[in-house]
Design a protein around this motif. Structure first.
Motif, PDB file in Angstrom:
ATOM      1  N   TRP A 293      32.465  37.834  53.240  1.00  0.00           N
ATOM      2  CA  TRP A 293      33.420  37.308  52.459  1.00  0.00           C
ATOM      3  C   TRP A 293      34.825  37.304  53.382  1.00  0.00           C
ATOM      4  CZ3 TRP A 293      29.589  39.770  50.190  1.00  0.00           C
ATOM      5  CH2 TRP A 293      29.164  39.090  48.887  1.00  0.00           C
ATOM      6  N   GLU A 334      30.809  39.041  43.258  1.00  0.00           N
ATOM      7  CA  GLU A 334      32.222  37.975  42.908  1.00  0.00           C
ATOM      8  C   GLU A 334      32.576  38.033  41.551  1.00  0.00           C
ATOM      9  OE1 GLU A 334      30.990  34.073  44.277  1.00  0.00           O
ATOM     10  OE2 GLU A 334      30.910  34.845  46.461  1.00  0.00           O
ATOM     11  N   GLU A 338      35.892  38.722  42.532  1.00  0.00           N
ATOM     12  CA  GLU A 338      36.646  37.485  42.811  1.00  0.00           C
ATOM     13  C   GLU A 338      36.658  36.673  41.466  1.00  0.00           C
ATOM     14  OE1 GLU A 338      37.294  36.781  45.759  1.00  0.00           O
ATOM     15  OE2 GLU A 338      36.160  38.274  47.048  1.00  0.00           O
TER      16      GLU A 338
END
Length: 464
Positions: A293, A334, A338
């Motif tokens: 990432w 994620e 995220e």
């Protein structure tokens, strides 16, 4: 008149570090780390330990048979003088001792050469210059290290200097996070029974070889005038510097993690939500897979802030996760870290290859889990040069690429990559280069031009 016996000449006697190496009880021991430490003599002498046992079989391996010639010449002096009844067969490259014991010299020029030893058994196996071998070549010989008969001890020994195709796995197995002279034990359980295997690293440099320094005091000077990376490796046994290192400009300076100057590795911090985020991917099954990432700040500087690396405890050995499992793990990460942010995915173009998937292409398996990628640019030399461009420091000590200190696998594998022997401007792809490949795919989505001149052959011209 009394007859006086002629004085016997001492042929060879181990020095202090050689004694330390030869006295170790572990199943595996690595000796050396720098040039001139008396490594080869120690291996030749250690192989003699059980030649009084008729069934004893030993083998000393170099990468090629021509490289064995120096060892064989030295053995003619040591073995031939100490054991006048021993016979050397130059065709089969084997010493046969009066007891019937044998010491062979062998090679593994190509990976397939390991199959020459299929069905063989050796009580003692030694690798001279272990970093010239791959993990697969070395580990295969574990299966050959078994008793040739009653009363023998089975173990393996190796010597090497930093550098070479095997640098990464040797460093990971014997050096990284380990104290010299300390025994490390690995336990495996088979059918409810525990088995233990032990290993140790014994460091040695030219300064431990008093006989060499006495006979040739200027040898230290020979090492001291080498190029900086070679000098650090061969004179001091520095495992972070060696000849042929592809990214010798990479700097990991812990004292500068917070200031971020003159280092590529920095302390982790919270990535601002406004920065663009990317996910790069290199697929592997039997070999490791790499997910990275990345974030790009407003100045175009890139940060590797998280990674998922599918490797076992053995270097360059994959965890054998199916694509759907990798995709689910990415989604889990994620979802947690995220949330509400768009992550642009770029991946190894081979995952679009229909021949690689049993249930459709690999990319199809990812998309079924809601993980999407675009095809990465796999232009190898252009991608490699992007790393060099990004790693350049400006006049104030700031590069265009940073790596968070918790991305340990990226740091470990990038610093050990070496050049290909044939395509000398490219990386040798037989190494643990999966994180490197994933990095290339990402950097090619954000290419930059160099700020200062870089030597064309890929060797970096230091700016500080």
């Amino acid at each position: 008149m009394m007859n006086s016996k002629p004085k016997q000449r001492l042929l060879w006697s181990p020095q202090k570090k050689q004694c330390e190496f030869m006295s170790r009880p572990e199943d595996e021991a690595l000796y050396g780390g720098a040039a001139g430490g008396g490594k080869s003599d120690a291996l030749l002498a250690e192989a003699l330990r059980q030649v009084n046992i008729p069934c004893y079989r030993a083998i000393i391996i170099r990468k090629t048979m021509p490289q064995c010639s120096e060892l064989i010449d030295r053995s003619r002096l040591l073995y031939g003088s100490a054991f006048p009844d021993a016979v050397f067969n130059a065709t089969k490259n084997v010493w046969t001792f009066k007891s019937g014991a044998k010491i062979y010299f062998g090679s593994m020029h190509h990976a397939s050469d390991k199959l020459k030893y299929q069905g063989k058994q050796y009580d003692f196996i030694a690798f001279d210059e272990l970093t010239h071998f791959t993990w697969e070549e070395y580990s295969y010989m574990f299966s050959r290290n078994r008793p040739s008969g009653l009363g023998t001890r089975c173990y393996m020994r190796a010597t090497c200097n930093p550098g070479g195709i095997g640098h990464s796995w040797v460093k990971a197995r014997f050096i990284d996070g380990k104290k010299p002279y300390h025994t490390y034990t690995e336990t495996v359980t088979i059918d409810g029974v525990e088995y233990k295997k032990s290993r140790v690293f014994i460091p040695s440099t030219v300064f431990d070889n008093k006989i060499l320094l006495k006979n040739n005091p200027n040898y230290v000077a020979n090492l001291a005038i080498l190029p900086e990376n070679e000098k650090k490796a061969l004179l001091y046994g520095d495992w972070n510097s060696f000849s042929g290192q592809a990214f010798s400009e990479f700097r990991d300076n812990p004292e500068n993690y917070n200031s971020r100057v003159w280092t590529h590795v920095i302390a982790p911090f919270d990535i601002p939500r406004g920065w663009k985020r990317y996910r790069s991917f290199d697929f592997g099954y039997a070999k490791p897979f790499a997910v990275q990432w990345w974030a790009v700040d407003y100045d175009g500087r890139v940060y590797l802030y998280r990674q998922l690396y599918g490797c076992t405890d053995e270097p360059n050995t994959g965890v054998k996760w199916e694509p759907s499992r990798i995709a689910k793990k990415i989604k889990e990460i994620e979802r947690e870290y995220e949330r509400g942010l768009h992550v642009y995915g770029v991946a190894d173009p081979s995952i679009w290859d229909e021949s690689r998937g049993v249930d459709g292409t690999i990319i199809n398996m990812f998309e079924r889990e809601g993980i999407y990628f675009e095809k990465g640019d796999n232009t190898r030399l252009a991608g490699k040069m992007q790393l060099h461009y990004r790693m350049q420091f400006d006049d104030e000590g700031y590069p265009m690429m940073y790596v968070f200190s918790n991305c340990k696998q990226f740091i470990r594998t990038l610093t050990t990559l070496v050049y290909d022997k044939v395509n000398v401007e490219d990386i040798d792809s037989s190494q643990e280069d999966h994180d490197y490949d994933a990095c290339r795919y990402f950097l090619m989505t954000n290419p930059i031009a160099p700020k200062k001149k870089i030597v064309v052959n890929g060797e970096f011209n230091p700016l500080f």
